[in-house]
Design a protein around this motif. Structure first.
Motif, PDB file in Angstrom:
ATOM      1  N   GLU A  90       0.707   0.718 -19.875  1.00  0.00           N
ATOM      2  CA  GLU A  90      -0.064   0.975 -19.927  1.00  0.00           C
ATOM      3  C   GLU A  90      -1.617   0.144 -18.780  1.00  0.00           C
ATOM      4  OE1 GLU A  90      -2.442   2.386 -22.268  1.00  0.00           O
ATOM      5  OE2 GLU A  90      -0.976   4.037 -23.273  1.00  0.00           O
ATOM      6  N   ARG A  91      -0.955   0.049 -18.028  1.00  0.00           N
ATOM      7  CA  ARG A  91      -1.061  -1.323 -16.969  1.00  0.00           C
ATOM      8  C   ARG A  91      -1.316  -0.585 -15.746  1.00  0.00           C
ATOM      9  NH1 ARG A  91       1.764  -5.073 -19.398  1.00  0.00           N
ATOM     10  NH2 ARG A  91       2.981  -5.557 -16.770  1.00  0.00           N
ATOM     11  N   GLY A  92      -2.144  -1.476 -14.544  1.00  0.00           N
ATOM     12  CA  GLY A  92      -2.042  -0.364 -13.348  1.00  0.00           C
ATOM     13  C   GLY A  92      -0.816  -1.484 -12.565  1.00  0.00           C
ATOM     14  N   VAL A 134      -8.126   6.750 -14.803  1.00  0.00           N
ATOM     15  CA  VAL A 134      -7.777   5.134 -14.908  1.00  0.00           C
ATOM     16  C   VAL A 134      -6.918   4.884 -14.996  1.00  0.00           C
ATOM     17  CG1 VAL A 134      -8.038   5.929 -17.155  1.00  0.00           C
ATOM     18  CG2 VAL A 134      -8.999   3.476 -16.137  1.00  0.00           C
ATOM     19  N   GLU A 135      -6.127   5.863 -15.141  1.00  0.00           N
ATOM     20  CA  GLU A 135      -4.544   5.756 -15.461  1.00  0.00           C
ATOM     21  C   GLU A 135      -4.283   4.912 -14.135  1.00  0.00           C
ATOM     22  OE1 GLU A 135      -4.288   9.839 -16.540  1.00  0.00           O
ATOM     23  OE2 GLU A 135      -6.022   8.762 -16.229  1.00  0.00           O
ATOM     24  N   VAL A 136      -4.538   5.635 -13.206  1.00  0.00           N
ATOM     25  CA  VAL A 136      -3.636   5.601 -11.423  1.00  0.00           C
ATOM     26  C   VAL A 136      -4.324   4.590 -10.718  1.00  0.00           C
ATOM     27  CG1 VAL A 136      -3.358   6.370  -9.444  1.00  0.00           C
ATOM     28  CG2 VAL A 136      -3.024   7.670 -11.721  1.00  0.00           C
ATOM     29  N   ASP A 137      -4.311   2.906 -11.083  1.00  0.00           N
ATOM     30  CA  ASP A 137      -4.223   2.208 -10.395  1.00  0.00           C
ATOM     31  C   ASP A 137      -3.595   2.231  -8.963  1.00  0.00           C
ATOM     32  OD1 ASP A 137      -5.570  -0.871  -9.978  1.00  0.00           O
ATOM     33  OD2 ASP A 137      -3.545  -1.293  -9.492  1.00  0.00           O
ATOM     34  N   PHE A 138      -4.286   3.183  -7.683  1.00  0.00           N
ATOM     35  CA  PHE A 138      -3.768   3.335  -6.820  1.00  0.00           C
ATOM     36  C   PHE A 138      -4.644   2.009  -5.839  1.00  0.00           C
ATOM     37  CE2 PHE A 138      -4.036   4.225  -2.051  1.00  0.00           C
ATOM     38  CZ  PHE A 138      -2.561   4.228  -1.724  1.00  0.00           C
ATOM     39  N   ARG A 139      -4.219   1.422  -4.418  1.00  0.00           N
ATOM     40  CA  ARG A 139      -5.399   0.057  -4.693  1.00  0.00           C
ATOM     41  C   ARG A 139      -5.212  -0.030  -3.430  1.00  0.00           C
ATOM     42  NH1 ARG A 139      -5.996  -5.217  -7.015  1.00  0.00           N
ATOM     43  NH2 ARG A 139      -6.300  -4.115  -8.793  1.00  0.00           N
ATOM     44  N   TRP A 140      -5.868   0.793  -2.147  1.00  0.00           N
ATOM     45  CA  TRP A 140      -6.281   0.926  -0.901  1.00  0.00           C
ATOM     46  C   TRP A 140      -5.592  -0.538  -0.168  1.00  0.00           C
ATOM     47  CZ3 TRP A 140      -7.678  -3.443   2.296  1.00  0.00           C
ATOM     48  CH2 TRP A 140      -8.861  -3.356   2.264  1.00  0.00           C
ATOM     49  N   HIS A 141      -4.822  -0.315   1.055  1.00  0.00           N
ATOM     50  CA  HIS A 141      -4.297  -2.215   0.827  1.00  0.00           C
ATOM     51  C   HIS A 141      -3.764  -1.665   2.825  1.00  0.00           C
ATOM     52  CE1 HIS A 141      -0.860   0.286  -0.324  1.00  0.00           C
ATOM     53  NE2 HIS A 141      -0.168   0.279   0.948  1.00  0.00           N
ATOM     54  N   ILE A 142      -3.666  -2.518   3.571  1.00  0.00           N
ATOM     55  CA  ILE A 142      -3.114  -2.687   4.844  1.00  0.00           C
ATOM     56  C   ILE A 142      -1.838  -3.223   4.985  1.00  0.00           C
ATOM     57  CG2 ILE A 142      -3.723  -3.747   7.155  1.00  0.00           C
ATOM     58  CD1 ILE A 142      -6.675  -3.563   6.491  1.00  0.00           C
ATOM     59  N   GLU A 143      -0.837  -2.322   5.632  1.00  0.00           N
ATOM     60  CA  GLU A 143       0.156  -2.851   5.995  1.00  0.00           C
ATOM     61  C   GLU A 143       0.747  -2.547   7.701  1.00  0.00           C
ATOM     62  OE1 GLU A 143       3.168  -0.036   4.550  1.00  0.00           O
ATOM     63  OE2 GLU A 143       2.315  -0.046   2.629  1.00  0.00           O
TER      64      GLU A 143
END
Lengths: 342, 342
Positions: free
Chosen positions: B195-197, B296-305
């Motif tokens: 229940e967390r991202g 809400v249940e998908v906390d995808f977060r953009w990021h740079i690799e």
């Protein structure tokens, strides 16, 4: 000590952290500085004491262990990515997962002559190398810590080779790799829908259309796969149901050697001696197979993938797992079929 | 015509077949023959008529479209991997799946000077490049044929660059790439259990331990990820919930530019100007997002690799999707943290 770490974002992706690999004679480098500076060849006759003790060799005329006269010789890698000693210990570090870096890392020296590449060997010579692959799988699968054995070959610098003397490598792993798990899962889904094997269905389609087939013999077919990731990517697959490479008999190995020699020579001639990777994808080891392959409904089939490295993997591929390939496999297969006098 | 093909053995793996890419001025090649033979630079001021018409530019002092005076300029790729014209048509060919090669392929020219790399620019200059990324996503996401936009940069030959003039690339795709789908799916699984991202949890753990953190500011953190595939792999992730890169405002972009400049300069100094890939992984486009991200249940977060290319990908990696990395991320982060006078 080496360590295995699980990617928290991509399921089944593991990384081997292997600090010892930094101390190899050829350091990693962004430049081509060390090009041409070939290290002293420790893989020829008379240098047997410069490698770890052999674990397998073919000696046509007999002879002592670790002495000259061998045609194929297998030794532990002096700079192993994983360590053979120790217990498997898996643990969580906060949210993350790790495991001891247990495994085997061996070098299959394909012949004593540094200038004779795999494709330059006779068909009997290549069969000897394939026999060594088989014997090492049969031996290592007795170790219950291991779940998978990957055998591969890096030819040339762009393919990641650091030593020129022709050799293959074997890595025994305590985890079934992501790509293998994925292919087995996909075969299971296919069977669930079709009640037929995925590998058999794809090969049947390839042989029926013939567009992507390079050649075949009684037991094996070589083709450029429908979704080739690399230009001129070529696979060899058995035409009979065969889960596990180590179950091949000597006759099957002779015919495999014949088609492999033919395919590699076509690639060498057609692409002017390209760098390439060769990978043998076989089934998970027997002691872990029940987890992945509940018998008949998974028709996984071992196969060999040859990946010419004539283009570079760039940000698009590494950032998306999408691939861009400028050469259709129909075109690649047609080109390779037409090469005469291999 | 380009074509998209689905891998029958690996779910969500697609290949772009792009025959036009063969005709690029720099042909693919296994050797370094063409090294040093830099093609004529078409990306500087006064050469605007040698590229396709621009789709975006920043002109601090104003000026006409396709004229000099720009600081950042975006043009369609002259040798596109995918074609913008046409309808999406998906079809089966026997057992196989294909789709028309529809998409956009653009070049973001990062500045008019061929010798000023991204990391050499001022923080305002880099912010301009990041603004161009944002504006192109905002524009292209109106095209309902597209489901994903990947932005990436190849610096140096080992990273797949064929042109030296500093540039990034954008590819808009009718399919969400495998790596993105996988990360979203993994975040969904995590939420199902915890229940967390997932992204929030990983970042919290990174900031708490600090072992792998290189630096942070109010909005962003830079760290070497737990399961780094490449030596000195470094990610930048927002410290706030942020699905979609294109929702960043100018203030956030300034702070992102600051941390990106700092990180790239540390890598340049510490690793002697390494080749690298940079990848922006943002969420799927809005019009396809409901398929993948039920709110809400998908906390995808953009990021740079950022993936330094100081080692080669070999048969083991390509044949297993396992990676061997000689450098622990704790060691890499410590090394990068200690670089002074960037």
């Amino acid at each position: 000590m080496p360590e295995l770490r699980k990617d928290p974002f991509v399921s089944n992706r593991w990384i081997i952290f292997s600090p010892e690999r930094k101390q190899r004679p050829v350091e990693f480098s962004s430049t081509d500085k060390e090009k041409g500076k070939e290290p002293f060849d420790v893989f020829s006759w008379g240098k047997e004491n410069l490698t770890p003790h052999e674990v397998f060799a073919l000696r046509p005329k007999g002879g002592l262990k670790d002495s000259p006269g061998w045609s194929v010789r297998v030794v532990p890698n002096k700079y192993p990515a994983l360590r053979i000693e120790g217990d498997l210990q898996a643990e969580g570090i906060g949210i993350f997962d790790r495991m001891n870096g247990i495994g085997a890392h061996e070098v299959i020296i394909e012949n004593p002559n540094p200038d004779i590449e795999l494709e330059d060997q006779t068909v009997e010579g290549i069969a000897g190398v394939l026999q060594a692959y088989r014997e090492r799988i049969l031996d290592l699968q007795q170790d219950i810590r291991f779940r998978y054995i990957l055998i591969f070959k890096n030819k040339g610098r762009l393919a990641g080779a650091t030593l020129k003397h022709p050799h293959s490598q074997l890595i025994a792993l305590p985890i079934v790799p992501r790509e293998i798990k994925e292919k087995i899962e996909q075969a299971r889904r296919h069977f669930g829908i079709k009640e037929r094997g995925l590998f058999a269905d794809v090969l049947r389609e390839e042989l029926r259309s013939g567009e992507r087939v390079i050649m075949e013999n009684s037991f094996f077919a070589a083709f450029c796969p429908w979704a080739s990731r690399f230009p001129f990517e070529s696979w060899i697959m058995p035409k009979f149901s065969s889960l596990d490479f180590s179950t091949l008999d000597d006759n099957q190995i002779m015919l495999l050697s014949d088609i492999l020699q033919n395919l590699l020579r076509r690639l060498k001639k057609g692409l002017q001696n390209p760098d390439y990777n060769m990978v043998l994808q076989t089934a998970p080891l027997r002691n872990s197979r029940q987890d992945y392959m509940t018998a008949v409904e998974v028709d996984f089939r071992w196969h060999i993938e040859i990946l010419p490295r004539i283009s570079y993997l760039a940000g698009f591929e590494l950032g998306s797992e999408f691939f861009i390939n400028p050469v259709f496999p129909e075109e690649a297969a047609d080109f390779l079929r037409q090469i005469r006098k291999i």
